[in-house]
Enzyme design. Structure first.
Site, mmCIF file in Angstrom:
data_model
loop_
_atom_site.group_PDB
_atom_site.id
_atom_site.type_symbol
_atom_site.label_atom_id
_atom_site.label_comp_id
_atom_site.label_asym_id
_atom_site.label_seq_id
_atom_site.Cartn_x
_atom_site.Cartn_y
_atom_site.Cartn_z
ATOM 1 C CB SER A 147 68.835 151.223 -37.487
ATOM 2 O OG SER A 147 68.133 150.576 -36.451
ATOM 3 C CE LYS A 181 66.122 153.985 -35.218
ATOM 4 N NZ LYS A 181 66.393 152.570 -35.536
ATOM 5 C CB SER A 190 70.140 153.464 -33.517
ATOM 6 O OG SER A 190 69.502 152.790 -34.583
#
Length: 400
Positions: A55, A58, A237
């Protein structure tokens, strides 16, 4: 932070980090540490080797959004008149945050628009509604990205990416990892239809009338500003929100609102802003894909630009990062008496065999450092504390 705070010596920093780096739970580790003020590299390990990032992708999506779109940018969900009397069309504008929770209460997302606001506007229009269709056509192409596991829909990480959803496709609107629906756009239309007294089973997908002038708007609601959505995206997230923001960037750049369009838009935006994307291979905007590959150096470049003096458009990215022992995905990490509690702000990443941590930390000499750590090949349960130990060593560094 004071401008004259001393920068760590790379040699001393390496010595301080070594005990934490010797932990075999780090698996295959790539990493980069930078002095945010000068941009000087202080430590690196296979920093240009692409790995599965999780993640922390991101960070790139958020940076591209800040570089492309105004902070107050919003997406709009509309209801327009259909092709026949009494027919309404719910037109998705790319907002997954629309909530089924009543007006006056919070849904999962901050300051999200409410479904019952649309219903109230429809009632005020005086239209006798006889049928409803859902127009999902602003998003084209597949709804599932390469490298995703469809088991993650029931697992609560993701929903098929469609242009209108309720609470990101969650069946429980307030749960982080609620099971998601496989048909988010249709389910939104069904929820709207039920409130209008129609048979939910009668709702189908279609398109709004395309004749000029455009079909009259009966009702509309807008998402929270981009700045609010980016914080939700990063702190929690949220994969669905990351993907829809990626599609938003693609549309702003004149590209298709698809996974390919989104990753092309993100990559090109970063390249045009001077970031070296060599070796980057993105399949999505959230980092959920096991086919993603990026280098620690790329992430650290973006974080250094956000924390440094020369790219003010990226500075808001720092406010989206979870705070150690306090918020989001770091709320239960670096807990006191860890000296890093409150001093580390970082985005986490976690997939099977993948753990990442990337953000900023203020060292003991009050120097701001950026860091990116990417571990592949070990279980996240083991790798997370090992990564945290490296970040904690950075916080404790005087290293002159």
């Amino acid at each position: 932070m004071p401008a004259d705070a001393p920068s760590p010596s790379p040699e001393m920093l390496a010595a301080v980090l070594q005990p934490a780096l010797d932990n075999p739970d780090l698996g295959s580790l790539t990493g980069h540490v930078t002095d945010a003020q000068t941009g000087a590299t202080l430590w690196q390990q296979q920093t240009d080797t692409p790995q599965v990032p999780g993640s922390i992708v991101k960070v790139l999506t958020t940076a591209a959004a800040l570089l492309t779109l105004p902070a107050d940018h919003r997406t709009t969900t509309t209801v327009v008149q259909g092709a026949t009397p009494g027919q309404l069309v719910l037109v998705g504008g790319g907002d997954p945050t629309l909530t089924a929770k009543p007006t006056g209460t919070q849904g999962y997302y901050t300051d999200a628009p409410h479904l019952d606001d649309l219903i109230s506007q429809i009632h005020r229009s005086g239209i006798h509604v006889s049928s409803l269709i859902v127009d999902n056509t602003i998003f084209a192409g597949p709804t599932i990205a390469p490298g995703w596991d469809t088991a993650d829909i029931a697992g609560g990480s993701i929903a098929p990416i469609e242009s209108v959803m309720l609470d990101g496709g969650r069946t429980d609107p307030l749960a982080d990892y609620s099971p998601r629906t496989h048909t988010p756009a249709l389910d939104t239309g069904r929820a709207l239809a039920e409130q209008l007294g129609l048979d939910p089973a009668s709702v189908s997908e279609g398109t709004a009338p395309s004749a000029t002038p455009a079909a009259p708007v009966v009702a509309s609601v807008q998402s929270a500003p981009l700045s609010t959505r980016l914080r939700d995206l990063m702190v929690h997230s949220d994969d669905v929100l990351a993907e829809t923001v990626g599609f938003e960037i693609a549309l702003a750049r004149g590209l298709p609102a698809t996974f390919d369009g989104a990753v092309d838009a993100i990559t090109h935006t970063l390249q045009e802003s001077g970031f070296d994307t060599t070796g980057a291979q993105l399949r999505d905007a959230s980092g959920l894909s096991t086919d993603d590959r990026i280098s620690a150096h790329l992430i650290d470049q973006v974080l250094t630009a956000a924390a440094g003096p020369d790219t003010p458009k990226l500075r808001p990215l720092l406010d989206t990062l979870p705070v150690a022992a306090a918020t989001g995905t770091l709320a239960d990490r670096f807990n006191p008496p860890s000296p890093a509690a409150g001093w580390v702000r970082a985005k986490t990443g976690s997939l099977s065999g993948v753990s990442s941590l990337a953000g900023i930390v203020v060292d003991n000499d009050q120097r701001v450092l950026t860091f990116t750590l990417m571990s592949n090949g070990t279980a996240p349960e083991a790798a997370r504390p090992a990564l945290d130990a490296v970040a904690t060593a950075l916080r404790g560094c005087g290293c002159r």
